[in-house]
Design a protein around this motif. Structure first.
Motif, PDB file in Angstrom:
ATOM      1  N   UNK A 233      47.512 117.013  81.085  1.00  0.00           N
ATOM      2  CA  UNK A 233      47.565 117.823  82.297  1.00  0.00           C
ATOM      3  C   UNK A 233      46.394 117.477  83.222  1.00  0.00           C
ATOM      4  N   UNK A 234      45.225 117.270  82.650  1.00  0.00           N
ATOM      5  CA  UNK A 234      44.065 116.884  83.467  1.00  0.00           C
ATOM      6  C   UNK A 234      44.319 115.559  84.164  1.00  0.00           C
ATOM      7  N   UNK A 235      44.873 114.593  83.438  1.00  0.00           N
ATOM      8  CA  UNK A 235      45.161 113.291  84.052  1.00  0.00           C
ATOM      9  C   UNK A 235      46.146 113.450  85.207  1.00  0.00           C
ATOM     10  N   UNK A 236      47.142 114.286  85.034  1.00  0.00           N
ATOM     11  CA  UNK A 236      48.120 114.509  86.096  1.00  0.00           C
ATOM     12  C   UNK A 236      47.467 115.138  87.323  1.00  0.00           C
ATOM     13  N   UNK A 237      46.628 116.125  87.112  1.00  0.00           N
ATOM     14  CA  UNK A 237      45.971 116.782  88.255  1.00  0.00           C
ATOM     15  C   UNK A 237      45.007 115.830  88.961  1.00  0.00           C
ATOM     16  N   UNK A 238      44.308 115.018  88.200  1.00  0.00           N
ATOM     17  CA  UNK A 238      43.412 114.030  88.828  1.00  0.00           C
ATOM     18  C   UNK A 238      44.216 113.027  89.650  1.00  0.00           C
ATOM     19  N   UNK A 239      45.377 112.631  89.136  1.00  0.00           N
ATOM     20  CA  UNK A 239      46.216 111.686  89.867  1.00  0.00           C
ATOM     21  C   UNK A 239      46.726 112.301  91.169  1.00  0.00           C
TER      22      UNK A 239
ATOM     23  N   UNK B  25      37.025 114.538  91.308  1.00  0.00           N
ATOM     24  CA  UNK B  25      35.932 115.159  92.056  1.00  0.00           C
ATOM     25  C   UNK B  25      34.627 115.063  91.272  1.00  0.00           C
ATOM     26  N   UNK B  26      33.516 115.030  91.996  1.00  0.00           N
ATOM     27  CA  UNK B  26      32.203 115.056  91.341  1.00  0.00           C
ATOM     28  C   UNK B  26      31.979 116.393  90.642  1.00  0.00           C
ATOM     29  N   UNK B  27      32.563 117.439  91.217  1.00  0.00           N
ATOM     30  CA  UNK B  27      32.440 118.769  90.630  1.00  0.00           C
ATOM     31  C   UNK B  27      33.652 119.052  89.756  1.00  0.00           C
ATOM     32  N   UNK B  28      33.450 119.423  88.503  1.00  0.00           N
ATOM     33  CA  UNK B  28      34.581 119.669  87.611  1.00  0.00           C
ATOM     34  C   UNK B  28      35.438 120.832  88.093  1.00  0.00           C
ATOM     35  N   UNK B  29      36.724 120.698  87.843  1.00  0.00           N
ATOM     36  CA  UNK B  29      37.702 121.729  88.182  1.00  0.00           C
ATOM     37  C   UNK B  29      38.031 122.553  86.932  1.00  0.00           C
TER      38      UNK B  29
END
Length: 425
Positions: free
Chosen positions: A215-221, A226-230
């Protein structure tokens, strides 16, 4: 290094935070039990975590709408400030002894396997897709991952004492659950700082962790890195110490079906090449029998359709590597579950590791009577009774970068689902 953060959790509000709204993890509940939980309380968390067998793909967006409705109508509410959450379980095992396990929940920064967070067993393919679709729809961690850390001096445990008025404190059968908010700034800081020098081994929830990574990879794509973690760079995790006396592992016995026209005499002849076979009386406890053997001896109990109960003792560990599907390190090869998989299930039942990840030819239970009953009633061809690995063995395997076969462990008791949710927004 593990980065732990407090977070603004979503909890059932006091009017609804009753025993009936909580449930075990979705993957240990069958359809009959799911209906039972909802009959007990229509707001039970299984409405959000477990897809009914009769449902279609619309269940995922409908669940997201239901979750938002729970929030809008005050069934659930989000805490106003970031916190950690303590969780203590008292329980009794079959030996009659009572144990206590204490841990805490927070947001843990996602890392690739080995980057401070380690798996200990393989996973199956189907649950990953189900959990991913649910996470996409709800944008929330609905169930915590169960992680272990080292705390030999009880430095973190010292901060985990429930207040006089916790969020919940109730008994269910032979278990008692106490859950509370950790508000003390010193405790929050000590727990977060303490985890920065510790690794975590996943005890339970490998599928949920892998889902969170995907899920993280999908959101990053979609959004860029971002420099600031989500929020989706973190995952909800329950953490307890390896040294905690309440960290208990039960065996995960194998119930096997799909062996057409099982011929015990023929199978016995093959098994005797690798094992010393001993027949046991019908009322014998396989669990007690194999537990009496040294941990250095590979021994497995078996209930065979039409042939009763048997003890299988490996003749020589020199035989182990000869029939493996792949080259396996000694730490894994000498596990009882590995011997079962490679010398019996794969070799004589045609159940490879690949088959295990995609079919239901093997099911799992912690109950020897339930496993053998399935054979006696004709629902299965064989049941294999195992000893559980020690917590130390699990930790050592994970830290060596290795993985046990799937369902090698059953950490008990399971964590309740519904205590707190972690929003990913």
């Amino acid at each position: 290094m593990v980065q732990l953060l407090p977070f603004r959790g979503i909890l059932y509000t006091p009017s609804y935070a009753k025993p009936g709204v909580y449930a075990p993890p979705y993957d240990v509940i069958d359809e009959k039990e799911r209906k039972g939980y909802l009959k007990r309380d229509p707001h039970n968390v299984v409405q959000l975590t477990l897809r009914p067998k009769s449902s279609d793909d619309n269940w995922y967006p409908k669940t997201a709408h239901r979750l938002q409705r729970f929030l809008k109508t005050g069934i659930l509410a989000r805490d106003k400030v970031p916190l950690l959450y303590g969780y203590r379980q008292h329980f009794t095992l079959g030996d009659g002894e009572t144990y206590t396990r204490t841990g805490f929940m927070g947001r843990v920064r996602l890392e690739a396997w080995g980057g401070g967070i380690h798996p200990h067993e393989r996973t199956r393919a189907e649950p990953l897709q189900d959990r991913l679709r649910l996470m996409r729809a709800t944008r929330m961690n609905l169930s915590p991952i169960f992680g272990m850390y080292r705390d030999p001096q009880q430095e973190l445990f010292a901060w985990l004492e429930p207040p006089q008025k916790p969020v919940i404190d109730f008994g269910e059968g032979e278990e008692r659950h106490i859950f509370w908010r950790i508000r003390d700034p010193q405790a929050l800081a000590a727990l977060a700082q303490g985890m920065t020098t510790r690794d975590v081994v996943i005890a339970d929830g490998h599928h949920r962790y892998e889902t969170a990574l995907t899920y993280r990879r999908e959101r990053h794509a979609q959004e860029g890195t971002s420099c600031n973690p989500k929020p989706y760079d973190y995952v909800l995790m329950y953490l307890t110490a390896v040294e905690d006396d309440g960290l208990r592992i039960l065996p995960a016995h194998r119930v096997v079906k799909g062996k057409a026209n099982l011929d015990w005499e023929e199978l016995k002849g093959h098994l005797q090449k690798d094992f010393v076979l001993t027949t046991l009386p019908p009322n014998a406890s396989l669990t007690e029998t194999i537990s009496a053997y040294s941990k250095d001896t590979n021994v497995i109990g078996a209930c065979i359709k039409g042939a009763g109960k048997w003890l299988l003792e490996l003749r020589s560990q020199q035989q182990i590597h000869k029939t493996f599907e792949e080259q396996i390190p000694e730490k894994i090869a000498t596990l009882d579950v590995s011997v079962l998989q490679n010398l019996i299930l794969h070799r004589h039942f045609g159940i490879s590791q690949q088959v295990l990840t995609t079919t239901e030819r093997v099911t799992y239970t912690t109950s020897e009577p339930r496993a053998c009953e399935a054979v006696q009633e004709g629902e299965a061809d064989a049941a294999f009774i195992l000893r559980p690995p020690s917590v130390k063995r699990v930790w050592d395997v994970a830290h060596a970068g290795l993985s046990m076969p799937q369902k090698s462990t059953y950490f008990y008791p399971k964590l309740l689902t519904g205590l707190v949710f972690n929003p990913l927004y």
